[in-house]
Scaffold this active site. Structure first.
Site, PDB file in Angstrom:
ATOM      1  N   LYS A  39      -6.860   8.288   7.372  1.00 33.38           N
ATOM      2  CA  LYS A  39      -5.805   7.742   8.238  1.00 33.38           C
ATOM      3  C   LYS A  39      -5.230   8.832   9.130  1.00 33.38           C
ATOM      4  O   LYS A  39      -4.738   9.844   8.631  1.00 33.38           O
ATOM      5  CB  LYS A  39      -4.685   7.107   7.404  1.00 33.38           C
ATOM      6  CG  LYS A  39      -3.607   6.433   8.270  1.00 33.38           C
ATOM      7  CD  LYS A  39      -2.582   5.703   7.424  1.00 33.38           C
ATOM      8  CE  LYS A  39      -1.554   6.621   6.813  1.00 33.38           C
ATOM      9  NZ  LYS A  39      -0.590   7.139   7.839  1.00 33.38           N
ATOM     10  N   ASP A  66      -3.171   4.974  12.712  1.00 38.10           N
ATOM     11  CA  ASP A  66      -1.868   4.412  12.331  1.00 38.10           C
ATOM     12  C   ASP A  66      -0.826   4.731  13.399  1.00 38.10           C
ATOM     13  O   ASP A  66       0.012   5.623  13.226  1.00 38.10           O
ATOM     14  CB  ASP A  66      -1.463   4.984  10.971  1.00 38.10           C
ATOM     15  CG  ASP A  66      -0.228   4.305  10.397  1.00 38.10           C
ATOM     16  OD1 ASP A  66       0.109   3.195  10.850  1.00 38.10           O
ATOM     17  OD2 ASP A  66       0.386   4.900   9.498  1.00 38.10           O
ATOM     18  N   LYS A  68       1.208   2.212  14.828  1.00 37.61           N
ATOM     19  CA  LYS A  68       2.319   1.257  14.719  1.00 37.61           C
ATOM     20  C   LYS A  68       2.800   0.806  16.108  1.00 37.61           C
ATOM     21  O   LYS A  68       3.982   0.915  16.452  1.00 37.61           O
ATOM     22  CB  LYS A  68       3.470   1.869  13.913  1.00 37.61           C
ATOM     23  CG  LYS A  68       3.093   2.199  12.466  1.00 37.61           C
ATOM     24  CD  LYS A  68       4.279   2.754  11.697  1.00 37.61           C
ATOM     25  CE  LYS A  68       3.936   2.965  10.229  1.00 37.61           C
ATOM     26  NZ  LYS A  68       2.969   4.063  10.020  1.00 37.61           N
ATOM     27  N   ASP A  71       5.278  -2.767  21.681  1.00 34.69           N
ATOM     28  CA  ASP A  71       5.619  -2.634  23.094  1.00 34.69           C
ATOM     29  C   ASP A  71       5.374  -3.980  23.764  1.00 34.69           C
ATOM     30  O   ASP A  71       5.081  -4.977  23.096  1.00 34.69           O
ATOM     31  CB  ASP A  71       4.767  -1.527  23.728  1.00 34.69           C
ATOM     32  CG  ASP A  71       5.491  -0.796  24.868  1.00 34.69           C
ATOM     33  OD1 ASP A  71       6.123  -1.489  25.700  1.00 34.69           O
ATOM     34  OD2 ASP A  71       5.435   0.436  24.910  1.00 34.69           O
ATOM     35  N   THR A 125       7.600   0.636   4.035  1.00 34.86           N
ATOM     36  CA  THR A 125       7.912   0.924   2.636  1.00 34.86           C
ATOM     37  C   THR A 125       9.096   1.863   2.481  1.00 34.86           C
ATOM     38  O   THR A 125       9.585   2.077   1.369  1.00 34.86           O
ATOM     39  CB  THR A 125       6.694   1.527   1.914  1.00 34.86           C
ATOM     40  OG1 THR A 125       6.203   2.640   2.666  1.00 34.86           O
ATOM     41  CG2 THR A 125       5.590   0.501   1.771  1.00 34.86           C
ATOM     42  N   ARG A 217       0.638  12.566   0.290  1.00 35.95           N
ATOM     43  CA  ARG A 217       1.153  13.749  -0.397  1.00 35.95           C
ATOM     44  C   ARG A 217       0.636  13.948  -1.820  1.00 35.95           C
ATOM     45  O   ARG A 217       0.371  15.086  -2.219  1.00 35.95           O
ATOM     46  CB  ARG A 217       2.686  13.713  -0.372  1.00 35.95           C
ATOM     47  CG  ARG A 217       3.245  14.113   0.978  1.00 35.95           C
ATOM     48  CD  ARG A 217       4.721  13.786   1.114  1.00 35.95           C
ATOM     49  NE  ARG A 217       4.940  12.354   1.267  1.00 35.95           N
ATOM     50  CZ  ARG A 217       6.015  11.819   1.836  1.00 35.95           C
ATOM     51  NH1 ARG A 217       6.960  12.605   2.297  1.00 35.95           N
ATOM     52  NH2 ARG A 217       6.137  10.520   1.952  1.00 35.95           N
TER      53      ARG A 217
END
Length: 247
Positions: A39, A66, A68, A71, A125, A217
């Site tokens: 990603k 990714d 997002k 617009d 999230t 992470r």
């Protein structure tokens, strides 16, 4: 590799959250063979642009771009075409952008014919019920995620991003959808949620119906990243087994 192992590999996505390609190469390249998807998010794409996608593709992995998008319809439609030309396999856009934006994006993705799958973001999230209330959304995260997913599905989008807390409801309402779950943490590490509010384990997400789990992470910062990836794939395999044979 067995079919079960291959399925678990395909369902694990590494979030390459890095400030530069040099940094990404340093820690993500050794992990590329341990995951099915890489990603590329805003941080890396803003700095490196299409080169980040080309790098990820060169490792033989599917690319999850990714960005997002949110617009006006024409701008998002053109961005979809650009992402398709880059060879991305997945591209995110916000379901809250509305029906017209979603419809234009879905139509353009199909028209490009390059296999790009759009993923509509439902509720991030990092948000919980109090965050939604603060921006004027009276529904719970679960109810809002389902409402946005239904809106996007009616507009022609077939993939959705939701937390593990909403996966079961979306799978039940949209049985043919492709569901992606971020905010996934290894077993026993949910206290290290960072800025994620609604987190689950990989096994929980997959057992509930997720097709792709996104982990950043916990792999990047692990003492032994490859062992951590193997453990996550084992959790995914357990989740797939639970989905096939629920107790």
């Amino acid at each position: 590799m067995s079919d079960a192992d291959q399925a678990a590999l395909a369902a694990l996505c590494l979030a390459v959250d890095a400030p530069s390609l040099d940094e990404a190469r340093r820690w993500a390249e050794p992990l590329a063979g341990q995951v099915g998807v890489l990603k590329i998010g805003l941080e890396l794409f803003t700095r490196e642009g299409p080169a980040a996608v080309a790098w990820a593709r060169s490792l033989g992995r599917d690319v999850f771009l990714d960005l997002k998008l949110h617009d006006i319809p024409q701008t998002v439609e053109r961005a979809v075409a650009s992402a398709s030309a880059l060879g991305a396999r997945f591209l995110t856009l916000h379901a809250s952008g509305g029906a017209a934006m979603l419809e234009r994006a879905a139509r353009r993705a199909r028209g490009e014919g390059a296999g790009l799958r759009l993923l509509a973001i439902t509720v991030l999230t990092s948000l919980d019920g109090s965050d939604l209330a603060a921006i004027g959304v009276p529904r719970s995260p679960g109810d809002h995620a389902l409402a946005l997913a239904r809106l996007a599905r009616e507009a022609g989008v077939e993939g959705f991003v939701c937390s593990g807390a909403e996966v079961g409801a979306l799978r039940g309402a949209l049985p043919d959808a492709f569901l992606v779950t971020p905010g996934v943490r290894p077993r026993g590490a949910r206290d290290a949620a960072d800025d994620q509010r609604r987190v689950v384990t990989a096994e929980e997400a997959v057992a509930a119906g997720s097709d792709l789990v996104v982990v950043g992470r916990p792999l990047r910062d692990a003492l032994d990243p490859e062992a951590a990836a193997r453990a996550l794939r084992a959790d995914i395999a357990a989740g797939l087994a639970r989905r096939r044979c629920p107790s």
